[in-house]
Design a protein around this motif. Structure first.
Motif, PDB file in Angstrom:
ATOM      1  N   UNK A  14       1.170  -1.462   0.053  1.00 25.40           N
ATOM      2  CA  UNK A  14      -0.162  -0.065   0.078  1.00 25.40           C
ATOM      3  C   UNK A  14       0.901   1.375  -0.067  1.00 25.40           C
ATOM      4  N   UNK A  15       0.631   1.746  -0.617  1.00 22.69           N
ATOM      5  CA  UNK A  15       1.671   3.151  -1.263  1.00 22.69           C
ATOM      6  C   UNK A  15       1.158   4.344  -0.269  1.00 22.69           C
ATOM      7  N   UNK A  16       0.961   4.188   0.538  1.00 21.62           N
ATOM      8  CA  UNK A  16       0.827   5.800   1.683  1.00 21.62           C
ATOM      9  C   UNK A  16       1.115   5.917   3.037  1.00 21.62           C
ATOM     10  N   UNK A  17       0.727   6.734   3.249  1.00 23.42           N
ATOM     11  CA  UNK A  17       1.196   6.928   4.937  1.00 23.42           C
ATOM     12  C   UNK A  17      -0.012   6.800   5.675  1.00 23.42           C
ATOM     13  N   UNK A  18       0.178   5.903   6.199  1.00 25.02           N
ATOM     14  CA  UNK A  18      -0.878   5.737   8.044  1.00 25.02           C
ATOM     15  C   UNK A  18      -0.584   6.494   8.650  1.00 25.02           C
ATOM     16  N   UNK A  19      -2.077   7.753   9.157  1.00 25.38           N
ATOM     17  CA  UNK A  19      -2.260   8.890   9.913  1.00 25.38           C
ATOM     18  C   UNK A  19      -3.727   8.921  10.541  1.00 25.38           C
ATOM     19  N   UNK A  20      -4.172  10.052  11.110  1.00 24.81           N
ATOM     20  CA  UNK A  20      -5.020   9.659  11.611  1.00 24.81           C
ATOM     21  C   UNK A  20      -6.628  10.002  10.379  1.00 24.81           C
ATOM     22  N   UNK A  21      -5.600  10.242   8.905  1.00 25.15           N
ATOM     23  CA  UNK A  21      -7.049  10.879   8.282  1.00 25.15           C
ATOM     24  C   UNK A  21      -7.019  10.425   7.144  1.00 25.15           C
ATOM     25  N   UNK A  22      -8.104  10.170   6.049  1.00 23.37           N
ATOM     26  CA  UNK A  22      -8.299   9.613   4.961  1.00 23.37           C
ATOM     27  C   UNK A  22      -7.834  11.011   3.927  1.00 23.37           C
ATOM     28  N   UNK A  23      -6.639  10.695   3.160  1.00 21.20           N
ATOM     29  CA  UNK A  23      -7.418  12.272   2.172  1.00 21.20           C
ATOM     30  C   UNK A  23      -5.423  12.151   1.820  1.00 21.20           C
ATOM     31  N   UNK A  24      -4.807  13.513   2.011  1.00 20.83           N
ATOM     32  CA  UNK A  24      -3.670  13.631   1.296  1.00 20.83           C
ATOM     33  C   UNK A  24      -3.144  15.146   2.275  1.00 20.83           C
ATOM     34  N   UNK A  25      -1.510  14.508   2.954  1.00 16.60           N
ATOM     35  CA  UNK A  25      -1.056  15.091   3.828  1.00 16.60           C
ATOM     36  C   UNK A  25       0.221  15.622   3.701  1.00 16.60           C
ATOM     37  N   UNK A  26       1.200  16.375   4.014  1.00 18.79           N
ATOM     38  CA  UNK A  26       2.625  17.116   3.760  1.00 18.79           C
ATOM     39  C   UNK A  26       3.548  16.076   4.609  1.00 18.79           C
ATOM     40  N   UNK A  27       4.412  15.714   2.988  1.00 14.47           N
ATOM     41  CA  UNK A  27       5.370  14.770   3.748  1.00 14.47           C
ATOM     42  C   UNK A  27       6.288  15.384   3.684  1.00 14.47           C
ATOM     43  N   UNK A  28       7.147  15.225   5.032  1.00 15.38           N
ATOM     44  CA  UNK A  28       8.346  15.552   5.027  1.00 15.38           C
ATOM     45  C   UNK A  28       9.903  14.768   4.627  1.00 15.38           C
TER      46      UNK A  28
END
Length: 271
Positions: free
Chosen positions: A71-85
């Motif tokens: 799964x080519x995503x980041x696991x976070x606390x929201x479904x959508x998009x976020x900024x990866x540093x």
């Protein structure tokens, strides 16, 4: 200690006892570019999921070989998009230090927009009915994910959760991964798991002269104490859900990966 090698040896030894029929999923979140836990899980016969936003060619090949669901995503606390540093180490780009936290010590000013999903969405996507192992290495973002375990039904509680802590400094200096903000996040991980009933735990730290520490999470007063070594650098904590192992077994498995190797070798020669 050699943290990743030791933790992989522990999981290789303990997972067959935790789930002899390989009925649960093993999930590797934040795979990185080396020490592929997902490969270990799959080699042991578990249905395996790897969550990594920027997989290397080697990881893609490993996932295709077994197969492992990537799964080519980041696991976070929201479904959508976020900024990866994007990560850096010694002023060189290093994706292993990339973080959703802008103030993470390994984060650079180079950013990318990445798709994200929360824990509930991940488990629904992979149709999880049972989870054997959940490994988490996401550069300071671990508490964001672990706090979501509180929303899981009992049948989805991972039998073992492993998460990374510290990094970039030492506990004594209290900087970078040990800064007050990130240390508080690490303690939040422990408090959440304690409240959920996790008890038998093992800590493996990189610091010189240390050995694997076995402790009962339920016995700690986390408002006033922690399991960390005074000279702790970085490491992993494995917390088990209603499952205990012999401390002697833990130390025997870990001995070749730390300062205790000589004593371990002697004990093997004379036994």
């Amino acid at each position: 200690m050699r943290v990743e090698a030791c933790c992989q040896a522990l999981l290789e030894h303990l997972l067959p006892d935790l789930d002899p029929q390989q009925q649960g999923l093993c999930i590797d979140v934040g795979v990185g570019t080396f020490a592929f836990y997902c490969e270990l899980f799959a080699r042991l016969g578990f249905t395996t999921v790897a969550v990594e936003p920027f997989p290397t060619d080697k990881l893609r090949a490993v996932c295709g070989q077994y197969p492992i669901q990537l799964i080519e995503q980041c696991l976070s606390d929201q479904v959508g998009t976020q900024t990866l540093h994007m990560g850096q180490f010694a002023n060189l780009a290093n994706s292993n230090f990339s973080s959703l936290a802008a103030d993470w010590f390994g984060a650079s000013t180079t950013t990318r927009s990445v798709p994200t999903l929360n824990l509930a969405a991940l488990l629904k996507h992979v149709a999880a009915a049972r989870i054997t192992a959940f490994k988490l290495d996401i550069e300071g973002w671990e508490p964001v994910v672990i706090q979501q375990f509180a929303e899981l039904p009992a049948e989805l509680m991972p039998q073992v959760v492993m998460f990374e802590y510290g990094g970039g400094s030492s506990r004594a200096l209290g900087a970078k991964g040990w800064s007050p903000r990130f240390f508080e996040g690490t303690m939040t991980c422990l408090k959440t798991l304690q409240q959920l009933g996790y008890d038998f735990s093992v800590m493996v730290d990189y610091a010189s002269g240390t050995q694997a520490k076995v402790f009962d999470l339920q016995s700690l007063d986390l408002a006033h104490e922690s399991p960390f070594y005074a000279n702790g650098v970085y490491g992993n904590i494995l917390c088990f859900y209603r499952q205990r192992f012999s401390s002697a077994i833990i130390h025997r498995v870990c001995a070749p990966y730390g300062g205790g190797f000589a004593n371990w070798l002697i004990s093997r020669l004379v036994s």
